[in-house]
Design a protein around this motif. Structure first.
Motif, short mmCIF file in Angstrom:
data_model
loop_
_atom_site.label_atom_id
_atom_site.label_comp_id
_atom_site.label_asym_id
_atom_site.label_seq_id
_atom_site.Cartn_x
_atom_site.Cartn_y
_atom_site.Cartn_z
N ALA A 3 21.76 -6.13 -86.75
CA ALA A 3 20.49 -5.98 -87.47
C ALA A 3 19.52 -7.06 -87.03
O ALA A 3 19.91 -8.20 -86.78
CB ALA A 3 20.73 -6.06 -88.97
N LYS A 79 13.17 1.23 -91.65
CA LYS A 79 14.25 0.87 -90.72
C LYS A 79 14.18 1.75 -89.49
O LYS A 79 13.68 2.88 -89.54
CB LYS A 79 15.60 1.02 -91.39
CG LYS A 79 15.83 0.05 -92.53
CD LYS A 79 17.25 0.10 -93.01
CE LYS A 79 17.44 -0.74 -94.24
NZ LYS A 79 17.39 -2.14 -94.05
N PHE A 129 19.53 -2.24 -85.10
CA PHE A 129 18.88 -1.71 -86.28
C PHE A 129 17.80 -2.70 -86.68
O PHE A 129 18.08 -3.87 -86.95
CB PHE A 129 19.87 -1.53 -87.43
CG PHE A 129 20.60 -0.22 -87.37
CD1 PHE A 129 19.91 0.98 -87.47
CD2 PHE A 129 21.96 -0.18 -87.18
CE1 PHE A 129 20.57 2.19 -87.41
CE2 PHE A 129 22.63 1.02 -87.11
CZ PHE A 129 21.93 2.21 -87.22
N THR A 131 14.55 -3.81 -89.05
CA THR A 131 13.88 -3.67 -90.34
C THR A 131 12.51 -4.32 -90.26
O THR A 131 12.38 -5.42 -89.73
CB THR A 131 14.70 -4.35 -91.46
OG1 THR A 131 16.00 -3.80 -91.45
CG2 THR A 131 14.07 -4.15 -92.81
#
Length: 133
Positions: A3, A79, A129, A131
């Motif tokens: 992330a 996201k 990923f 955000t």
């Protein structure tokens, strides 16, 4: 996948230019709310960065990479997956439909269909990923 936070355009460019291997065929798989943020990003001359493309399957490109939009319920609010989807995920599809008659105490027999496939993470470095707050 790992992330990352992207608070602005420079953070997205750092993921594309530094974190991802240049050999990857990068695309953006974004939620609707992330897409809204991409759609409103402008360069210093006031031009929008998300552009139409006749060669992209999705019809849109961001920084030269195709953009695919999914619902917020799939990835989450604001996201995105940034990376090479084909290298990141292995989709093993047997392309084989198994049919057979199966015994049943109540109905006698019924036709049973079996489809086999599996999805695994293939290359952990092929994407992130992201955000965006």
């Amino acid at each position: 996948f790992e992330a990352k936070q992207a608070t602005d355009l420079d953070a997205i460019k750092a993921i594309l230019n530094v974190d991802l291997d240049p050999a990857y065929n990068v695309s953006f798989v974004v939620s609707q709310s992330f897409y809204q943020k991409l759609d409103t990003m402008k360069d210093k001359n006031g031009r929008y960065l998300l552009q139409d493309s006749i060669v992209s399957a999705s019809g849109k490109v961001f920084l030269g990479h195709p953009v695919f939009v999914v619902a917020d319920t799939v990835l989450g609010e604001a996201k995105a997956f940034v990376g090479d989807v084909q290298r990141a995920v292995l989709f093993a599809d047997r392309v084989d439909l198994g049919l057979r008659w199966t015994d049943n105490e109540i109905y006698g027999q019924y036709l049973q269909a079996v489809v086999r496939f599996d999805v695994k993470k293939a290359d952990a470095k092929a994407g992130y990923f992201v955000t965006m707050p």
